[in-house]
Motif scaffolding. Structure first.
Motif, PDB file in Angstrom:
ATOM      1  N   LEU A  58     -15.844  46.400  56.194  1.00  0.00           N
ATOM      2  CA  LEU A  58     -16.494  46.701  54.920  1.00  0.00           C
ATOM      3  C   LEU A  58     -15.538  47.398  53.969  1.00  0.00           C
ATOM      4  O   LEU A  58     -15.620  47.224  52.753  1.00  0.00           O
ATOM      5  CB  LEU A  58     -17.769  47.516  55.136  1.00  0.00           C
ATOM      6  CG  LEU A  58     -19.018  46.623  55.341  1.00  0.00           C
ATOM      7  CD1 LEU A  58     -19.006  45.990  56.725  1.00  0.00           C
ATOM      8  CD2 LEU A  58     -20.299  47.390  55.104  1.00  0.00           C
ATOM      9  N   THR A  59     -14.605  48.151  54.533  1.00  0.00           N
ATOM     10  CA  THR A  59     -13.539  48.719  53.695  1.00  0.00           C
ATOM     11  C   THR A  59     -12.712  47.590  53.084  1.00  0.00           C
ATOM     12  O   THR A  59     -12.353  47.629  51.897  1.00  0.00           O
ATOM     13  CB  THR A  59     -12.638  49.652  54.529  1.00  0.00           C
ATOM     14  OG1 THR A  59     -13.417  50.763  54.980  1.00  0.00           O
ATOM     15  CG2 THR A  59     -11.465  50.167  53.702  1.00  0.00           C
ATOM     16  N   GLY A  60     -12.427  46.560  53.871  1.00  0.00           N
ATOM     17  CA  GLY A  60     -11.670  45.416  53.382  1.00  0.00           C
ATOM     18  C   GLY A  60     -12.390  44.696  52.253  1.00  0.00           C
ATOM     19  O   GLY A  60     -11.772  44.326  51.245  1.00  0.00           O
ATOM     20  N   PHE A  61     -13.682  44.473  52.410  1.00  0.00           N
ATOM     21  CA  PHE A  61     -14.454  43.843  51.338  1.00  0.00           C
ATOM     22  C   PHE A  61     -14.412  44.699  50.070  1.00  0.00           C
ATOM     23  O   PHE A  61     -14.257  44.179  48.959  1.00  0.00           O
ATOM     24  CB  PHE A  61     -15.910  43.639  51.770  1.00  0.00           C
ATOM     25  CG  PHE A  61     -16.143  42.401  52.588  1.00  0.00           C
ATOM     26  CD1 PHE A  61     -16.086  41.142  52.004  1.00  0.00           C
ATOM     27  CD2 PHE A  61     -16.422  42.491  53.944  1.00  0.00           C
ATOM     28  CE1 PHE A  61     -16.314  39.990  52.751  1.00  0.00           C
ATOM     29  CE2 PHE A  61     -16.648  41.352  54.707  1.00  0.00           C
ATOM     30  CZ  PHE A  61     -16.595  40.098  54.105  1.00  0.00           C
ATOM     31  N   THR A  62     -14.531  45.999  50.231  1.00  0.00           N
ATOM     32  CA  THR A  62     -14.516  46.906  49.078  1.00  0.00           C
ATOM     33  C   THR A  62     -13.163  46.890  48.376  1.00  0.00           C
ATOM     34  O   THR A  62     -13.089  46.857  47.144  1.00  0.00           O
ATOM     35  CB  THR A  62     -14.856  48.337  49.526  1.00  0.00           C
ATOM     36  OG1 THR A  62     -16.149  48.346  50.155  1.00  0.00           O
ATOM     37  CG2 THR A  62     -14.871  49.293  48.353  1.00  0.00           C
ATOM     38  N   GLU A  63     -12.106  46.916  49.151  1.00  0.00           N
ATOM     39  CA  GLU A  63     -10.761  46.959  48.567  1.00  0.00           C
ATOM     40  C   GLU A  63     -10.396  45.664  47.843  1.00  0.00           C
ATOM     41  O   GLU A  63      -9.510  45.663  46.993  1.00  0.00           O
ATOM     42  CB  GLU A  63      -9.736  47.257  49.669  1.00  0.00           C
ATOM     43  CG  GLU A  63      -9.835  48.692  50.183  1.00  0.00           C
ATOM     44  CD  GLU A  63      -8.905  48.975  51.337  1.00  0.00           C
ATOM     45  OE1 GLU A  63      -8.462  47.996  51.994  1.00  0.00           O
ATOM     46  OE2 GLU A  63      -8.626  50.158  51.599  1.00  0.00           O
ATOM     47  N   ARG A  64     -11.097  44.571  48.152  1.00  0.00           N
ATOM     48  CA  ARG A  64     -10.845  43.295  47.470  1.00  0.00           C
ATOM     49  C   ARG A  64     -11.882  43.022  46.370  1.00  0.00           C
ATOM     50  O   ARG A  64     -12.063  41.878  45.947  1.00  0.00           O
ATOM     51  CB  ARG A  64     -10.832  42.150  48.484  1.00  0.00           C
ATOM     52  CG  ARG A  64      -9.797  42.299  49.590  1.00  0.00           C
ATOM     53  CD  ARG A  64      -8.371  42.304  49.096  1.00  0.00           C
ATOM     54  NE  ARG A  64      -7.934  41.012  48.631  1.00  0.00           N
ATOM     55  CZ  ARG A  64      -7.365  40.087  49.407  1.00  0.00           C
ATOM     56  NH1 ARG A  64      -7.168  40.334  50.704  1.00  0.00           N
ATOM     57  NH2 ARG A  64      -6.980  38.923  48.919  1.00  0.00           N
ATOM     58  N   LYS A  65     -12.536  44.069  45.917  1.00  0.00           N
ATOM     59  CA  LYS A  65     -13.594  43.934  44.904  1.00  0.00           C
ATOM     60  C   LYS A  65     -13.135  43.131  43.697  1.00  0.00           C
ATOM     61  O   LYS A  65     -13.841  42.231  43.219  1.00  0.00           O
ATOM     62  CB  LYS A  65     -14.060  45.330  44.460  1.00  0.00           C
ATOM     63  CG  LYS A  65     -15.090  45.319  43.348  1.00  0.00           C
ATOM     64  CD  LYS A  65     -15.458  46.732  42.922  1.00  0.00           C
ATOM     65  CE  LYS A  65     -16.434  46.718  41.757  1.00  0.00           C
ATOM     66  NZ  LYS A  65     -16.785  48.098  41.311  1.00  0.00           N
TER      67      LYS A  65
END
Length: 221
Positions: A58-65
């Motif tokens: 979920l951190t990865g999804f957030t960082e690729r916003k």
């Protein structure tokens, strides 16, 4: 096969209409068809809050916003946890790492959405959703599905690559070869008649391996 067994094994397929649903999420109530609003949606599940692999994902999804915004795509997360667990986890990750999960995370405590999308796979777990990713287009059709087991994290670069490929293919009516990424040549549709085959053989505007396999460059911004 009885009704209960069918419910356990049902998995939507590529090309199916995405099952609509109403759900409680971290920003509030959400209906898939309303939330999509003509945009692409990536619906993904994680096994549980407060777990290490899920936190990295979920951190990865957030960082690729910004990447998802450029691709006009909305995110929806899901796990079989309560809304209270979700909120506590979101706040904990923000306090510990500074990363804030702003996209909706479905509190699927009754497993309603997980069952609609085949996220519960009994040979892996009957109480935790596997790491599923559903690519849903603006017409609410399922275009691509990825499944990962509980103990293996997803590849965010591949998710972005696949989403980009789907959109490029739709817009330009082309196919994408192995390992395609933005900027690479694309495959033009093969001939379907003898006349088209002759035209392809004599066409010097594309790179031909043979008449059935030809590539060209696209001017993508």
């Amino acid at each position: 096969m009885d009704t209960q067994e069918i419910e356990k094994t049902f998995i939507p397929r590529i090309g199916d209409n995405a099952p609509d649903f109403d759900a409680i999420t971290t920003p509030g109530k959400l209906k898939l068809s309303d939330y999509a609003g003509g945009k692409w949606v990536i619906l993904f599940s994680h096994p549980a809050d407060f777990t290490p692999v899920c936190t990295t994902e979920l951190t990865g999804f957030t960082e690729r916003k910004k990447d998802f915004e450029k691709l006009d795509t909305k995110l929806i997360g899901l796990s079989i946890d309560s809304i209270h667990s979700h909120l506590a986890w979101v706040n904990n990750v923000r306090e510990k790492t500074g990363v804030y999960f702003e996209f909706p995370i479905i509190a699927d405590i009754d497993m309603k959405v997980a069952k609609l999308y085949g996220m519960l796979q009994p040979n892996e777990s009957e109480t935790a959703a596997v790491r599923a990713v559903f690519f849903i287009d603006p017409y609410l059709r399922i275009r691509l599905i990825m499944y990962y087991p509980l103990n293996v994290g997803r590849n965010m670069d591949e998710i972005i690559r696949a989403l980009t490929a789907l959109q490029v293919s739709d817009e330009h009516k082309v196919a994408l070869p192995l390992n395609w990424k933005k900027g690479d040549k694309v495959i033009v549709p093969p001939p379907k008649t003898l006349q088209q085959m002759e035209e392809r053989i004599n066409d010097d505007s594309c790179e031909k391996v043979d008449f059935y396999l030809a590539k060209k460059e696209l001017n993508l911004n």
